[in-house]
Design a protein around this motif. Sequence first.
Motif, PDB file in Angstrom:
ATOM      1  N   ALA A  68      48.297  44.580  40.839  1.00 55.86           N
ATOM      2  CA  ALA A  68      49.362  43.648  41.209  1.00 55.86           C
ATOM      3  C   ALA A  68      49.128  43.061  42.594  1.00 55.86           C
ATOM      4  CB  ALA A  68      50.716  44.366  41.162  1.00 55.86           C
ATOM      5  N   VAL A  69      48.618  43.860  43.519  1.00 56.10           N
ATOM      6  CA  VAL A  69      48.313  43.363  44.866  1.00 56.10           C
ATOM      7  C   VAL A  69      47.286  42.241  44.794  1.00 56.10           C
ATOM      8  CG1 VAL A  69      47.157  43.991  47.027  1.00 56.10           C
ATOM      9  CG2 VAL A  69      48.993  45.430  46.136  1.00 56.10           C
ATOM     10  N   ARG A  70      46.282  42.425  43.945  1.00 62.23           N
ATOM     11  CA  ARG A  70      45.261  41.377  43.805  1.00 62.23           C
ATOM     12  C   ARG A  70      45.857  40.122  43.160  1.00 62.23           C
ATOM     13  NH1 ARG A  70      41.996  45.909  42.339  1.00 62.23           N
ATOM     14  NH2 ARG A  70      42.284  45.451  40.127  1.00 62.23           N
ATOM     15  N   ARG A  71      46.650  40.300  42.099  1.00 60.67           N
ATOM     16  CA  ARG A  71      47.247  39.141  41.426  1.00 60.67           C
ATOM     17  C   ARG A  71      48.203  38.394  42.345  1.00 60.67           C
ATOM     18  NH1 ARG A  71      47.445  42.576  36.728  1.00 60.67           N
ATOM     19  NH2 ARG A  71      49.563  43.205  37.290  1.00 60.67           N
ATOM     20  N   ALA A  72      48.915  39.140  43.207  1.00 56.66           N
ATOM     21  CA  ALA A  72      49.891  38.524  44.103  1.00 56.66           C
ATOM     22  C   ALA A  72      49.238  37.836  45.293  1.00 56.66           C
ATOM     23  CB  ALA A  72      50.885  39.578  44.585  1.00 56.66           C
ATOM     24  N   GLY A  73      47.943  38.017  45.478  1.00 53.26           N
ATOM     25  CA  GLY A  73      47.255  37.381  46.590  1.00 53.26           C
ATOM     26  C   GLY A  73      47.574  37.979  47.936  1.00 53.26           C
ATOM     27  N   ILE A  74      47.987  39.232  47.977  1.00 50.01           N
ATOM     28  CA  ILE A  74      48.283  39.896  49.251  1.00 50.01           C
ATOM     29  C   ILE A  74      46.962  40.234  49.945  1.00 50.01           C
ATOM     30  CG2 ILE A  74      49.326  41.934  50.311  1.00 50.01           C
ATOM     31  CD1 ILE A  74      51.292  41.964  47.944  1.00 50.01           C
ATOM     32  N   PRO A  75      46.795  39.870  51.221  1.00 53.20           N
ATOM     33  CA  PRO A  75      45.527  40.111  51.925  1.00 53.20           C
ATOM     34  C   PRO A  75      45.373  41.579  52.319  1.00 53.20           C
ATOM     35  CG  PRO A  75      47.093  39.113  53.423  1.00 53.20           C
ATOM     36  CD  PRO A  75      47.763  39.118  52.070  1.00 53.20           C
TER      37      PRO A  75
END
Length: 250
Positions: free
Chosen positions: A24-31
């Motif tokens: 989910a972190v990757r999909r959300a674009g969180i750096p």
Amino acid sequence: MRYAKRGRLRFTSHRDISRAVERAVRRAGIPVAYSAGFSPHPKISYAGAAPTGVASEAEYLEIGVTTPCDPEQVRSALDESLPPGLDVLDVVESGSGSLADRLEFSDWEVRLRGADHGPALVAVEKFLAAEAVEVERLTKKGPRRFDAREAVVSLVVFEGTDRTAAQVGGQSCVILRMVVRHMTPAVRPDDVLTGLRLVADFAPPVPPEVTRLAQGPLDASTGALADPLDLDRDTTRGGEAGPVGEHVAG
């Protein structure tokens, strides 16, 4: 970050939840920041995760990021990227101190379908009156005995309605509310239920429905648990969460 584990996802293991969060972190674009070394991994740490099979309204994790982020945008983007039942409730910029050190107590609700209120009340009275209640649990290192009574700060019995049977006659159930101090080894609600069986031969006829309602420090004046993220809120923008610097806490 505070997130909830609801519905059928209470049966999800911590390993599966951590994998879902990473995706989910990757999909959300969180750096997200990564560790150094031969096999770098995202800087996501969990504090006080609830056991498999237990629902929770108060799970916590921290995410290290490489650039400043707005906490509400992180919350919204991550919540949309997680499956239903893993719900992100609160995100703040992390201040000083350890989040894990603030999670000193847990407030649990245990619903016992088909149990009788009278015997439950007697069992709780005997449990609280005991100086010690030794229980045994099978761990990775084999059976371990420990005192389940020492960690229990409060234990109260309520009479309620079984939510799962409300449409077929509203079968009654017993509801236990307990505040338990975090210790080593950890004392879980099922250990307290084992203690009730040992001191008064009280056992629910079906498996209990357990939900963690809160984690945090204990407010001695009210007996309730304080929000462990309040300290971070108080030190950013006069009480409002500001952009995330080194990491997001929750």
